[in-house]
Design a protein around this motif. Structure first.
Motif, short mmCIF file in Angstrom:
data_model
loop_
_atom_site.label_atom_id
_atom_site.label_comp_id
_atom_site.label_asym_id
_atom_site.label_seq_id
_atom_site.Cartn_x
_atom_site.Cartn_y
_atom_site.Cartn_z
N ILE A 7 0.85 -1.21 0.00
CA ILE A 7 0.00 0.00 0.00
C ILE A 7 0.87 1.24 0.00
O ILE A 7 1.77 1.38 0.84
CB ILE A 7 -0.91 0.03 1.26
CG1 ILE A 7 -1.77 -1.24 1.31
CG2 ILE A 7 -1.79 1.27 1.26
CD1 ILE A 7 -2.56 -1.38 2.62
N GLY A 8 0.62 2.15 -0.91
CA GLY A 8 1.33 3.43 -0.94
C GLY A 8 0.39 4.54 -0.47
O GLY A 8 -0.82 4.46 -0.66
N VAL A 9 0.97 5.54 0.18
CA VAL A 9 0.17 6.68 0.62
C VAL A 9 0.71 7.94 -0.05
O VAL A 9 1.91 8.24 0.05
CB VAL A 9 0.21 6.84 2.16
CG1 VAL A 9 -0.46 8.14 2.59
CG2 VAL A 9 -0.48 5.66 2.83
N TYR A 10 -0.15 8.63 -0.77
CA TYR A 10 0.24 9.89 -1.43
C TYR A 10 -0.39 11.04 -0.65
O TYR A 10 -1.57 11.33 -0.81
CB TYR A 10 -0.26 9.86 -2.88
CG TYR A 10 0.06 11.09 -3.71
CD1 TYR A 10 1.19 11.87 -3.48
CD2 TYR A 10 -0.77 11.47 -4.76
CE1 TYR A 10 1.47 12.99 -4.26
CE2 TYR A 10 -0.49 12.58 -5.55
CZ TYR A 10 0.63 13.33 -5.29
OH TYR A 10 0.91 14.45 -6.05
N PRO A 11 0.38 11.66 0.25
CA PRO A 11 -0.19 12.72 1.08
C PRO A 11 -0.02 14.10 0.45
O PRO A 11 0.93 14.34 -0.30
CB PRO A 11 0.65 12.63 2.36
CG PRO A 11 2.00 12.21 1.87
CD PRO A 11 1.79 11.40 0.61
N ILE A 36 -3.42 5.12 -1.45
CA ILE A 36 -4.33 5.97 -0.68
C ILE A 36 -3.91 7.42 -0.89
O ILE A 36 -2.76 7.77 -0.60
CB ILE A 36 -4.30 5.64 0.83
CG1 ILE A 36 -4.60 4.16 1.07
CG2 ILE A 36 -5.29 6.53 1.58
CD1 ILE A 36 -4.50 3.75 2.54
N VAL A 37 -4.79 8.22 -1.43
CA VAL A 37 -4.53 9.65 -1.53
C VAL A 37 -4.99 10.23 -0.20
O VAL A 37 -6.17 10.19 0.14
CB VAL A 37 -5.29 10.29 -2.71
CG1 VAL A 37 -4.98 11.78 -2.80
CG2 VAL A 37 -4.93 9.60 -4.02
N ALA A 38 -4.03 10.71 0.59
CA ALA A 38 -4.33 11.16 1.96
C ALA A 38 -4.32 12.69 1.98
O ALA A 38 -3.29 13.32 1.77
CB ALA A 38 -3.30 10.58 2.92
N VAL A 39 -5.49 13.23 2.22
CA VAL A 39 -5.65 14.69 2.12
C VAL A 39 -5.51 15.30 3.51
O VAL A 39 -6.28 15.00 4.42
CB VAL A 39 -7.03 15.03 1.51
CG1 VAL A 39 -7.15 16.53 1.27
CG2 VAL A 39 -7.23 14.26 0.21
N GLU A 71 -8.79 9.62 1.35
CA GLU A 71 -9.19 9.77 2.75
C GLU A 71 -8.60 11.06 3.30
O GLU A 71 -7.59 11.54 2.80
CB GLU A 71 -8.62 8.61 3.59
CG GLU A 71 -9.22 7.28 3.24
CD GLU A 71 -8.74 6.18 4.18
OE1 GLU A 71 -7.85 6.43 5.02
OE2 GLU A 71 -9.28 5.07 4.06
N LYS A 72 -9.22 11.57 4.36
CA LYS A 72 -8.60 12.72 5.01
C LYS A 72 -7.78 12.26 6.21
O LYS A 72 -8.02 11.18 6.77
CB LYS A 72 -9.64 13.74 5.44
CG LYS A 72 -10.71 13.26 6.37
CD LYS A 72 -11.64 14.42 6.70
CE LYS A 72 -13.09 14.01 6.63
NZ LYS A 72 -14.05 15.05 6.94
N PHE A 73 -6.82 13.06 6.59
CA PHE A 73 -6.10 12.76 7.83
C PHE A 73 -5.69 14.06 8.52
O PHE A 73 -5.44 15.07 7.87
CB PHE A 73 -4.92 11.82 7.59
CG PHE A 73 -3.68 12.46 7.01
CD1 PHE A 73 -3.63 12.84 5.68
CD2 PHE A 73 -2.56 12.68 7.81
CE1 PHE A 73 -2.49 13.42 5.15
CE2 PHE A 73 -1.42 13.26 7.28
CZ PHE A 73 -1.38 13.64 5.94
N ASN A 74 -5.67 13.98 9.86
CA ASN A 74 -5.36 15.18 10.64
C ASN A 74 -4.17 14.95 11.56
O ASN A 74 -3.75 15.85 12.26
CB ASN A 74 -6.54 15.54 11.57
CG ASN A 74 -7.76 15.87 10.77
OD1 ASN A 74 -7.69 16.69 9.86
ND2 ASN A 74 -8.87 15.22 11.08
N TYR A 80 -0.57 7.95 10.75
CA TYR A 80 -1.60 7.54 9.78
C TYR A 80 -1.13 6.31 9.00
O TYR A 80 -1.87 5.36 8.79
CB TYR A 80 -1.89 8.73 8.85
CG TYR A 80 -2.87 8.42 7.76
CD1 TYR A 80 -4.24 8.42 8.00
CD2 TYR A 80 -2.42 8.13 6.47
CE1 TYR A 80 -5.13 8.13 6.99
CE2 TYR A 80 -3.32 7.85 5.45
CZ TYR A 80 -4.67 7.84 5.72
OH TYR A 80 -5.56 7.55 4.72
N MET A 81 0.15 6.32 8.59
CA MET A 81 0.71 5.21 7.82
C MET A 81 0.62 3.92 8.63
O MET A 81 0.28 2.86 8.11
CB MET A 81 2.19 5.45 7.50
CG MET A 81 2.52 6.71 6.78
SD MET A 81 2.28 6.64 5.02
CE MET A 81 3.35 5.34 4.52
#
Ligand code: ADP
Length: 166
Positions: A7-11, A36-39, A71-74, A80-81
């Protein structure tokens, strides 16, 4: 035993999503089983679009990809990862000036979480000068941003700056 999904995360802030971001998503898909595009809410950047508007715009653009989630993240990116059991951060590089910031961020994340790796993908040449910041400025001054963003994002920018349609 089946291998674990990669899984890759693109923040990012994605204020708003551009053709440059979309290009990195397409390229990233060649590396990961799932992206996962993490906004990030990014309140300190005072985004033009609120977090839900940004999520909606991205979801609309990536609908055709079954293995991309938005998804959003704060919280801290590395927290988050871990929650997502993802080990690779994806970032895009445009110009040399991106490098210093990206390098610092990757090294800081590595200090905090050595098991997490950051990979960089180079933008397509056409998008090397595309940034959300400039796009907003062009749209605010009534310039045509059609070369840099999708028709839907272009319309949302227009609504934002000229809500009465003028
Ligand atoms: P952040 O606030 O985290 O910098 P951005 O939405 O500005 O969020 O950018 C997210 C990532 O996408 C960053 O790695 C940035 O370098 C990359 N990026 C932005 N625009 C482009 C582009 N035109 N081509 C390639 N990568 C890009």
């Amino acid at each position: 035993m089946t291998a674990a999904k990669h899984i890759g995360v693109y923040p990012g802030t994605f204020d708003p999503i551009t053709k440059g971001h979309l290009d990195i998503i397409e390229r990233g898909l060649t590396l990961f089983d799932e992206l996962i595009v993490a906004v990030a809410e990014s309140p300190l950047k005072a985004p033009l679009f609120d977090i839900d508007e940004r999520l909606l715009m991205i979801r609309r653009e990536i609908k055709k990809h079954k293995n991309v989630r938005v998804e959003k993240f704060n919280c801290l990116l590395i927290a988050y990862m871990k929650e997502k059991r993802a080990k690779t951060v994806l970032r895009g590089l445009r110009v040399i000036s991106d490098f210093e910031y990206e390098f610092q961020m990757a090294l800081t994340n590595r200090k905090l979480a050595p098991e997490i790796e950051t990979v960089f993908m180079m933008t397509a040449e056409n998008y090397a000068a595309v940034s959300s910041r400039f796009i907003k400025e062009i749209a605010r001054l009534r310039g045509d941003v059609g070369a840099f963003v999708t028709p839907n994002v272009k319309a949302r920018l227009k609504d934002k700056y000229f809500p009465s349609g003028r």
